[in-house]
Design a protein around this motif. Structure first.
Motif, PDB file in Angstrom:
ATOM      1  N   TYR A 158       0.834  -1.207   0.000  1.00 23.82           N
ATOM      2  CA  TYR A 158       0.000   0.000   0.000  1.00 23.82           C
ATOM      3  C   TYR A 158       0.866   1.254   0.000  1.00 23.82           C
ATOM      4  N   MET A 159       1.958   1.192   0.731  1.00 25.99           N
ATOM      5  CA  MET A 159       2.796   2.372   0.874  1.00 25.99           C
ATOM      6  C   MET A 159       3.381   2.832  -0.460  1.00 25.99           C
ATOM      7  N   VAL A 160       3.810   1.867  -1.301  1.00 23.08           N
ATOM      8  CA  VAL A 160       4.620   2.265  -2.455  1.00 23.08           C
ATOM      9  C   VAL A 160       4.051   1.888  -3.818  1.00 23.08           C
ATOM     10  N   MET A 161       3.290   0.808  -3.934  1.00 25.41           N
ATOM     11  CA  MET A 161       2.762   0.466  -5.262  1.00 25.41           C
ATOM     12  C   MET A 161       2.048   1.650  -5.919  1.00 25.41           C
ATOM     13  N   PRO A 162       1.164   2.364  -5.195  1.00 24.90           N
ATOM     14  CA  PRO A 162       0.496   3.491  -5.847  1.00 24.90           C
ATOM     15  C   PRO A 162       1.449   4.636  -6.211  1.00 24.90           C
ATOM     16  N   VAL A 163       2.559   4.748  -5.495  1.00 27.14           N
ATOM     17  CA  VAL A 163       3.558   5.759  -5.865  1.00 27.14           C
ATOM     18  C   VAL A 163       4.073   5.468  -7.276  1.00 27.14           C
ATOM     19  N   MET A 164       4.302   4.183  -7.564  1.00 28.50           N
ATOM     20  CA  MET A 164       4.856   3.797  -8.860  1.00 28.50           C
ATOM     21  C   MET A 164       3.908   4.149 -10.005  1.00 28.50           C
ATOM     22  N   THR A 165       2.625   3.857  -9.834  1.00 30.86           N
ATOM     23  CA  THR A 165       1.681   4.158 -10.914  1.00 30.86           C
ATOM     24  C   THR A 165       1.413   5.658 -11.021  1.00 30.86           C
ATOM     25  N   LYS A 166       1.387   6.340  -9.901  1.00 31.90           N
ATOM     26  CA  LYS A 166       1.213   7.799  -9.933  1.00 31.90           C
ATOM     27  C   LYS A 166       2.400   8.466 -10.633  1.00 31.90           C
ATOM     28  N   MET A 167       3.605   7.984 -10.335  1.00 30.69           N
ATOM     29  CA  MET A 167       4.796   8.554 -10.963  1.00 30.69           C
ATOM     30  C   MET A 167       4.833   8.237 -12.453  1.00 30.69           C
ATOM     31  N   TYR A 168       4.363   7.071 -12.836  1.00 35.43           N
ATOM     32  CA  TYR A 168       4.294   6.754 -14.262  1.00 35.43           C
ATOM     33  C   TYR A 168       3.354   7.734 -14.973  1.00 35.43           C
ATOM     34  N   LYS A 169       2.170   7.950 -14.398  1.00 33.03           N
ATOM     35  CA  LYS A 169       1.216   8.869 -15.014  1.00 33.03           C
ATOM     36  C   LYS A 169       1.798  10.271 -15.148  1.00 33.03           C
ATOM     37  N   LEU A 170       2.621  10.623 -14.193  1.00 30.82           N
ATOM     38  CA  LEU A 170       3.205  11.960 -14.162  1.00 30.82           C
ATOM     39  C   LEU A 170       4.341  12.114 -15.171  1.00 30.82           C
ATOM     40  N   THR A 171       5.167  11.085 -15.275  1.00 32.58           N
ATOM     41  CA  THR A 171       6.399  11.193 -16.059  1.00 32.58           C
ATOM     42  C   THR A 171       6.371  10.465 -17.394  1.00 32.58           C
ATOM     43  N   GLY A 172       5.530   9.433 -17.511  1.00 29.99           N
ATOM     44  CA  GLY A 172       5.537   8.616 -18.711  1.00 29.99           C
ATOM     45  C   GLY A 172       6.707   7.650 -18.776  1.00 29.99           C
ATOM     46  N   ASN A 173       7.468   7.568 -17.688  1.00 28.97           N
ATOM     47  CA  ASN A 173       8.643   6.699 -17.628  1.00 28.97           C
ATOM     48  C   ASN A 173       8.184   5.263 -17.372  1.00 28.97           C
ATOM     49  N   LYS A 174       8.294   4.413 -18.378  1.00 29.38           N
ATOM     50  CA  LYS A 174       7.793   3.041 -18.285  1.00 29.38           C
ATOM     51  C   LYS A 174       8.546   2.208 -17.243  1.00 29.38           C
ATOM     52  N   LEU A 175       9.729   2.664 -16.843  1.00 26.80           N
ATOM     53  CA  LEU A 175      10.490   1.919 -15.849  1.00 26.80           C
ATOM     54  C   LEU A 175       9.711   1.786 -14.543  1.00 26.80           C
ATOM     55  N   TYR A 176       8.860   2.762 -14.242  1.00 28.60           N
ATOM     56  CA  TYR A 176       8.047   2.669 -13.024  1.00 28.60           C
ATOM     57  C   TYR A 176       7.142   1.444 -13.071  1.00 28.60           C
ATOM     58  N   LEU A 177       6.582   1.141 -14.216  1.00 26.35           N
ATOM     59  CA  LEU A 177       5.698  -0.017 -14.341  1.00 26.35           C
ATOM     60  C   LEU A 177       6.489  -1.312 -14.361  1.00 26.35           C
ATOM     61  N   ASP A 178       7.646  -1.290 -14.992  1.00 32.05           N
ATOM     62  CA  ASP A 178       8.490  -2.489 -15.015  1.00 32.05           C
ATOM     63  C   ASP A 178       8.937  -2.861 -13.603  1.00 32.05           C
TER      64      ASP A 178
END
Length: 373
Positions: A158-178
């Motif tokens: 809960y603490m970090v998974m949503p950070v990864m998807t939020k950061m992807y939406k913000l940056t478009g950096n696919k590494l967050y999803l990988d």
């Protein structure tokens, strides 16, 4: 027309319940504001950015999204500013750690990263680069390391998974999803129980190494609540064409199925989900996260109403009639910990920010459900 819709819904669900089984929208609105006002009146925003406080703010931001109350927004902004839009504050990357730690060098420990969820939300409302500068620095450094074992405890999902998807939406950096998938795969390898579809809190609690007082598998409700709610937040932001979307969907649906099986008749979940005698009685934080996830799944077409709405409504009945006190306090929240503890007192006076945050998530998602109807 609205009345006919509700009557039809009740008949279709086969609840055999009166119209009072469906919460009144005005009451839910009132409950959101009552609980949040109590917390903010009794707790200053100038508190640290660690998980116990930061988890409250994830609920507060949902309350703002639903109500538009500017005082809620200002409260989280004041908290973020007090913490300089950072989690742990060490600047020396050579000393950054990710096992358990509350000191400022545990920058890579997820309990210091949940704050980024709220910082990103605040950035999206009013984009200013400094709000997400630290989040980008920390998460991009973490992703540059070879480690995959960053999420070794259920709460961390809960603490970090949503950070990864939020950061992807913000940056478009696919590494967050990988990296999201890589880290999640590791978490599953050590905590997920295939037979029950539930998550152990961490590797210490895997059966039969650890058992409940009656010799059963011991799944901690708040721990599984963190995972269930975290998956909902991930699915909310994850691209529809993400190659691993089915993995998260499968785990979310599997959890939902397992969760409703262990709900008590009174609407709550006991702290040890499969052994109600291990630590008997109601508990709010796990119940609220489960209720939130169930309503979210229904609202987003992932969970079928006819299968899951009765459990979600029972969860809300407990939250609104037992957990919510007359003065706005959210009671029956198990204190900070990592397991169900036999003999631990959890009563109407037991409250904590993370429990309030979970309550707000559930109430806000229920309010959306009522709006959809």
């Amino acid at each position: 027309m609205a009345g006919k819709i509700w009557v039809s819904l009740l008949l279709w669900l086969g609840l055999g319940a009166s119209a009072q089984s469906i919460p009144d929208k005005a009451f839910v609105w009132s409950a959101i504001n009552k609980a949040n006002a109590y917390w903010q009146l009794n707790n200053k925003p100038e508190l640290w950015a660690f998980w116990d406080v930061a988890a409250y703010h994830t609920g507060n931001m949902e309350a703002f999204a639903v109500t538009g109350d500017q005082s809620y927004l200002a409260y989280s902004e004041q908290w973020a500013s007090y913490n300089k839009w950072m989690g742990a504050r060490s600047k020396n990357k050579q000393e950054w750690k990710y096992k358990y730690g509350e000191k400022q060098d545990y920058v890579l420990f997820g309990d210091w990263q949940i704050c980024f969820q709220t910082y990103i939300d605040l950035y999206n409302i009013k984009p200013e680069a400094y709000k997400i500068e630290r989040a980008k620095e920390v998460m991009e450094y973490q992703m540059s390391t070879p480690g995959s074992d960053y999420w070794w405890w259920a709460d961390g999902l809960y603490m970090v998974m949503p950070v990864m998807t939020k950061m992807y939406k913000l940056t478009g950096n696919k590494l967050y999803l990988d990296k999201l998938h890589e880290y999640f795969s590791y978490a599953n390898s050590i905590m997920y129980d295939q037979k029950t579809g539930l998550y152990y809190r961490d590797a210490k609690y895997v059966y039969p190494k650890h058992k409940s007082i009656n010799g059963k598998k011991d799944f901690w409700a708040r721990g599984d609540g963190w995972v269930f709610a975290g998956l909902a937040k991930v699915l909310m932001d994850l691209p529809a064409d993400d190659p691993h979307r089915d993995v998260y969907l499968s785990k979310f649906k599997g959890l939902a199925k397992s969760i409703v099986k262990s709900q008590q008749s009174e609407g709550y979940w006991t702290r040890s989900m499969l052994d109600k005698d291990h630590a008997p009685g109601p508990e709010t934080s796990g119940t609220a996260f489960f209720t939130y996830g169930l309503f979210w799944g229904i609202n987003n077409g992932i969970l079928k109403e006819k299968d899951y709405l009765p459990a979600a409504l029972k969860g809300w009945k407990y939250l609104s009639e037992v957990a919510l006190q007359s003065d706005g306090r959210i009671g029956y929240v198990q204190p900070i910990g990592e397991k169900a503890i036999p003999g631990q007192v959890v009563d109407e006076k037991s409250t904590a920010g993370f429990g309030v945050g979970a309550f707000l998530l559930a109430a806000c998602e229920l309010y959306r459900f009522l709006n959809y109807k």
